[in-house]
Design an enzyme around this catalytic site. Structure first.
Site, PDB file in Angstrom:
ATOM      1  N   TYR A 184      38.957 -50.746 -52.374  1.00 29.37           N
ATOM      2  CA  TYR A 184      37.787 -50.623 -51.566  1.00 29.37           C
ATOM      3  C   TYR A 184      38.118 -50.534 -49.901  1.00 29.37           C
ATOM      4  O   TYR A 184      38.777 -51.281 -49.575  1.00 29.37           O
ATOM      5  CB  TYR A 184      37.037 -51.715 -51.666  1.00 29.37           C
ATOM      6  CG  TYR A 184      35.795 -52.226 -50.889  1.00 29.37           C
ATOM      7  CD1 TYR A 184      34.709 -51.091 -51.219  1.00 29.37           C
ATOM      8  CD2 TYR A 184      35.760 -53.042 -49.996  1.00 29.37           C
ATOM      9  CE1 TYR A 184      33.482 -51.310 -50.099  1.00 29.37           C
ATOM     10  CE2 TYR A 184      34.775 -53.054 -48.902  1.00 29.37           C
ATOM     11  CZ  TYR A 184      33.460 -52.269 -49.102  1.00 29.37           C
ATOM     12  OH  TYR A 184      32.602 -52.461 -48.276  1.00 29.37           O
ATOM     13  N   GLY A 198      30.535 -50.782 -48.907  1.00 28.59           N
ATOM     14  CA  GLY A 198      29.028 -51.038 -49.461  1.00 28.59           C
ATOM     15  C   GLY A 198      28.647 -50.265 -50.515  1.00 28.59           C
ATOM     16  O   GLY A 198      29.655 -50.263 -51.254  1.00 28.59           O
TER      17      GLY A 198
END
Length: 507
Positions: free
Chosen positions: A46, A53
């Site tokens: 990530y 997000g």
């Protein structure tokens, strides 16, 4: 220096002490970076090769990975409102350094070095008040900090707002370079809410000390019986805060010649009076100060512990751990700890301000105190007004504090396509607390002018305890005795500054 104490942080933020980074701690930052440099290849992580997000479901092509890091900084620099004060920004940078020194962020150590230069040189990025929901930490406000680090945006330097690029060049500093995840790590975490909270805490601790001295001085003026501070009385209540406040009051009062002795006046002789002119027990705002300030002491002690832990916490996401050779995805950026504590500090300060307001009322109300002229008026009654109008300011400010006491921790509005479906609003909690801190100092400043004026009304300067007398002398340097009606709003402001800059440091 992988651990920062609140005492160190306070010296850096308020007293200009330089922040020095331990080489071993910096080596841990380097180790985390080197681990991530090797580990991230051929993996989906990530914020390194995915969007941010809700956009994390889209992979980012390797050609654009540096652009990705710059994009989060630039796209999230969308704050609004007045800029945070220099002290709060400095404390936020110190807190950010504390996070990076944990060696769990995977950032290049040059980021720590550059932030440290900002702290030590007094370079304060433009960080607006509004923008954080406190869930992925302070994304917007930290983005403004990161914007200055990459040489964009504005900074407050030597009292002027200037281009960050110009100041970096003038200081011979190289902008932050993107290696792997510097953009995300610099913008993700609780450091702004923590920084604001640190400033709140340092100033709140001082307020509690000033409130403790005010409680002693109030009882000196009233000539109270001194047993309300006694160790056996307060010790049997058990609470640590109450005992500490009572102990501090006893130590302050030891040199006073104003207190009455119950064993002399009421416990000896025949005592056949049917009515006592002097109150057998003082009003609650005087007599119950250990019981009122004690819970505030305990609240502040708990908050100090939480702030020290948060300042030294890895609060970004993901966590890059070279020890277990893993990158953990979670939510250490969530600001609930700060949000709850700042609400508690705020409520405690409102109570402290209410106590100060009631003590002021005692001093101003001649039919209650029975020993002082109305509103401490040393002029001609009817023609002159003494400190009458000061009570309007103190009362209205106290009322605003009471309105602000509503907890913010219980608020949450989902946003970010409901990715952030429960948020802390921690930065809002810290900002609301910040306002209460400022209000409390305004009321306390008026109170200290009134304490000095009441002392002059009674002519007891030479009987006060040493600390009351010393403070009386300092207040009188700012605000001379009030006889004629003249404006003294500037003097109130000067007393506020005096109280903030001259901590009593009661231990």
């Amino acid at each position: 220096m992988d651990y920062l104490s609140l005492e160190q942080a306070e010296k850096v933020v308020f007293f200009g002490e330089k922040l020095e980074i331990d080489k071993k701690a910096l080596a841990e930052v380097e180790r985390s970076y080197r681990f991530l440099e090797q580990f991230h290849k051929d993996k989906v992580i990530y914020g390194i090769n995915t969007g941010f997000g809700p956009m994390a479901q889209w992979r980012v092509d390797d050609r654009y990975l540096k652009d990705l890091q710059y994009n989060i900084i630039r796209s999230h620099s969308t704050g609004a409102g007045k800029p945070l004060g220099d002290a709060s920004v400095k404390a936020a940078m110190v807190a950010r350094i504390g996070t990076f020194l944990q060696g769990k962020s995977g950032i290049h150590p040059d980021v720590v070095r550059l932030l440290t230069e900002f702290v030590n040189r007094g370079i304060y990025p433009f960080i607006p008040r509004h923008g954080s929901v406190g869930a992925s930490g302070d994304l917007v406000q930290l983005a403004h900090m990161a914007l200055a680090l990459i040489g964009e945006g504005e900074v407050h330097y030597n009292g002027e707002w200037r281009s960050a690029a110009d100041v970096l060049k003038e200081c011979g500093l190289k902008p932050m370079e993107i290696h792997i995840r510097e953009g995300l790590s610099a913008t993700n975490g609780t450091s702004v809410m923590t920084g604001i909270s640190l400033v709140n805490q340092f100033q709140s601790d001082r307020l509690l000390d000033w409130a403790t001295l005010a409680a002693v001085w109030m009882n000196e003026i009233a000539g109270s019986y001194d047993d309300f501070m006694a160790e056996p009385l307060n010790g049997c209540r058990r609470h640590e805060g109450q005992q500490q406040i009572a102990r501090r009051m006893r130590e302050l009062a030891a040199s006073s010649r104003c207190f009455s002795k119950r064993e002399i006046e009421l416990f000896s002789g025949e005592n056949k009076e049917t009515y006592f002119e002097k109150k057998v027990q003082a009003y609650y705002s005087l007599r119950c100060t250990p019981q009122i300030l004690g819970p505030i002491y305990d609240t502040f002690a708990q908050t100090r512990r939480v702030l020290e832990e948060e300042m030294n916490a890895a609060c970004d996401n993901p966590i890059v751990d070279p020890d277990t050779e893993y990158v953990y995805h979670g939510g250490n950026f969530h600001g609930d700890y700060i949000s709850l504590e700042e609400d508690k500090v705020k409520i405690a300060l409102v109570r402290l301000t209410m106590l100060t307001d009631r003590q002021l009322n005692y001093l101003f109300h001649d039919r209650i105190n029975g020993i002082l002229p109305p509103f401490l008026n040393l002029g001609t009654l009817g023609l002159n007004y003494g400190m009458q109008a000061c009570q309007f300011t103190a009362t209205s400010t106290t009322a605003e504090c009471q309105t602000l006491a509503m907890p913010n921790y219980v608020h949450s509005i989902p946003n970010n396509n409901d990715n952030q479906d429960i948020v802390s609003m921690g930065t809002n909690s810290a900002l609301l607390c910040r306002q209460v801190v400022e209000n409390a100092y305004q009321v306390m400043a008026i109170h200290y002018i009134a304490l000095a004026q009441a002392t002059d009304c009674l002519g007891i300067q030479d009987k006060l305890c040493d600390t009351s007398r010393r403070t009386y002398d300092e207040i009188r340097k700012i605000q001379p005795v009030i006889r004629e009606d003249t404006p003294f709003y500037k003097e109130i402001a000067q007393v506020i500054t005096y109280l903030k800059r001259n901590p009593l440091n009661l231990k």
